[in-house]
Design a protein around this motif. Structure first.
Motif, PDB file in Angstrom:
ATOM      1  N   GLN A   1      59.035  37.146  70.705  1.00 59.08           N
ATOM      2  CA  GLN A   1      58.738  35.740  70.504  1.00 59.08           C
ATOM      3  C   GLN A   1      57.788  35.588  69.320  1.00 59.08           C
ATOM      4  O   GLN A   1      56.795  36.280  69.210  1.00 59.08           O
ATOM      5  CB  GLN A   1      58.092  35.145  71.755  1.00 59.08           C
ATOM      6  CG  GLN A   1      57.687  33.681  71.584  1.00 59.08           C
ATOM      7  CD  GLN A   1      57.219  33.039  72.882  1.00 59.08           C
ATOM      8  OE1 GLN A   1      57.878  33.168  73.908  1.00 59.08           O
ATOM      9  NE2 GLN A   1      56.080  32.366  72.847  1.00 59.08           N
TER      10      GLN A   1
ATOM     11  N   ARG B   1      62.085  32.414  70.813  1.00 58.40           N
ATOM     12  CA  ARG B   1      62.179  33.639  71.594  1.00 58.40           C
ATOM     13  C   ARG B   1      63.623  34.103  71.634  1.00 58.40           C
ATOM     14  O   ARG B   1      64.545  33.300  71.823  1.00 58.40           O
ATOM     15  CB  ARG B   1      61.661  33.393  73.016  1.00 58.40           C
ATOM     16  CG  ARG B   1      61.604  34.667  73.861  1.00 58.40           C
ATOM     17  CD  ARG B   1      60.984  34.408  75.228  1.00 58.40           C
ATOM     18  NE  ARG B   1      61.890  33.674  76.112  1.00 58.40           N
ATOM     19  CZ  ARG B   1      61.674  32.457  76.553  1.00 58.40           C
ATOM     20  NH1 ARG B   1      60.587  31.780  76.161  1.00 58.40           N
ATOM     21  NH2 ARG B   1      62.527  31.868  77.368  1.00 58.40           N
TER      22      ARG B   1
ATOM     23  N   THR C   1      62.386  41.444  74.746  1.00 57.41           N
ATOM     24  CA  THR C   1      62.228  40.086  74.234  1.00 57.41           C
ATOM     25  C   THR C   1      61.166  40.056  73.142  1.00 57.41           C
ATOM     26  O   THR C   1      60.144  40.742  73.256  1.00 57.41           O
ATOM     27  CB  THR C   1      61.823  39.110  75.357  1.00 57.41           C
ATOM     28  OG1 THR C   1      62.757  39.225  76.436  1.00 57.41           O
ATOM     29  CG2 THR C   1      61.821  37.676  74.849  1.00 57.41           C
TER      30      THR C   1
END
Length: 413
Positions: free
Chosen positions: A405, A344, A403
């Motif tokens: 991931q 991540r 973010t």
């Protein structure tokens, strides 16, 4: 074709099941009318001078049901049996049916009396129990004609559906090749191009790199033109190697040595080798690795997956120097019978449409289309091919708007 067969089966079963429910409901309605209006035989109740059949209100459920007319009492074939509370047969009336005699009616009544339900089927007769003060009055309605019609309809529907299935099968066998041929040819040409381009590029890149090294020995390694040539040949070498790897995996020529190895140690060593690169970019890799985990697979390929994910995260992590938090987080853990590896990192806003294309070949987001980042958009495609070769799954998702991931799920054994 399997999906089509399943769909036809569902249609045939559901439609005929509905017809069966209608048959049973109609039989129960007729029995209800008989129980309410005909406690006595026909000739005793209605064949009196000046007396007319009573009005029976419409009954039924759903659309298309025929109203129950008084004629239904004369159209129906039925017989009745009175049974005592102890199960003894009291009276048997077969005046309204010709196909059943007294002995057969008694056998039907004994079977029905042993059944716990108040209504049901005994052979082709639908029965209804009416509880009175001292006995049980059981009416049996002949449903043989309706059941025979239902079976005939069921058989006809099955045969028509099966014939249609065979016809469509023949059509698909004859024409599917022509329909799929352009797509198949395009895919084969793409694989052929990748394979040929990889091999054709390898030789000139190797020659250019060798010539640059010879020139560096003569005029010195500090020449900016030679340094630029060296950088670009390294990029071309990496591209060529990626193309050849994809070509081998597409054609099934990639050899994997499947063994049990300590994946926790392999991931930890790979992360350590990328820490220096991450620090040089002003980033840090935080790890959460469950110790003593083992994996059955090709160790070198798993190292390559970890390297691709870390290299990708280092390149595209958004600068976050004002905050004192980890830039890149790598996790390795066991969930159920699978090993889950996730990386991540913070990133610029990525849309759902972009996430779907992350593993497409040569795909790079618009924000990252510059030569400073390096790469050609093949890393995640290679990671996906390796993961699928290990019977695993790789996905990309955005927990929040800043973010990204990437998760790899591998079977433990």
């Amino acid at each position: 074709m399997g999906s089509l067969l399943l769909l036809l089966g569902i249609i045939v079963i559901s439609s005929n099941f509905w017809n069966y429910l209608e048959l049973v409901a109609n039989a129960d309605r007729v029995l209800g009318v008989l129980a309410e209006n005909m406690p006595e035989p026909l000739e005793k109740k209605w064949l009196k001078d000046g007396e007319v059949p009573p009005y029976i209100p419409p009954q039924g459920r759903g659309w298309g049901n025929r109203h129950m007319s008084p004629e239904i009492l004369y159209e129906s074939r039925f017989f009745t049996v009175d049974i005592s509370e102890d199960g003894e047969l009291l009276t048997i009336n077969t005046e309204n049916i010709a196909m059943v005699d007294q002995e057969e009616a008694a056998q039907y009544a004994q079977i029905a009396s042993r059944k716990k339900s108040d209504k049901g089927f005994v052979g082709e007769f639908r029965y209804l129990k009416v509880y009175r003060e001292n006995d049980i009055h059981v009416k049996f309605l002949d449903c043989g004609r309706n059941l025979s019609s239902f079976r005939g309809t069921l058989f006809t529907n099955c045969m028509i559906s099966f014939a249609g299935f065979l016809l469509i099968s023949v059509f698909i066998v004859l024409f599917s090749k022509k329909i799929v041929l352009p797509v198949s040819e395009s895919y084969e040409k793409q694989k052929q191009f990748i394979s040929v381009a990889g091999h054709e590029l390898k030789t000139p890149v190797t020659i250019i790199d060798a010539d640059a090294e010879l020139l560096a020995m003569e005029i010195g390694e500090n020449n900016e033109w030679l340094q630029d040539i060296s950088i670009q040949t390294k990029r071309m070498t990496a591209l060529t190697n990626d193309l050849l790897s994809l070509s081998r995996m597409d054609e099934g020529r990639q050899q994997f040595t499947m063994i049990d190895f300590p994946i926790s140690d392999v991931v930890g060593e790979t992360v350590q080798s990328f820490q220096t690169l991450a620090k040089s970019k002003g980033k840090h890799i935080h790890t959460e690795i469950t110790p003593m985990l083992t994996c059955h697979g090709d160790e070198g390929s798993i190292r390559q997956i970890v390297g691709i994910l870390l290299d990708n995260a280092i390149k595209y992590t958004k600068d976050n120097r004002e905050k004192c938090c980890e830039d890149i987080v790598l996790k390795l853990e066991k969930k159920n019978h699978n090993l889950v590896l996730s990386v991540r990192n913070s990133a610029d806003s990525v849309s759902d449409e972009q996430l779907k294309k992350f593993f497409d070949r040569f795909y790079r987001t618009e924000q990252s289309r510059n030569s400073e980042k390096g790469g050609y958009g093949l890393g995640l495609s290679i990671a996906k091919s390796i993961t699928e070769a290990h019977k695993g799954k790789i996905t990309a998702w955005a927990p929040d708007t800043e973010t990204v991931q990437i998760t790899v799920v591998l079977p433990k054994k």
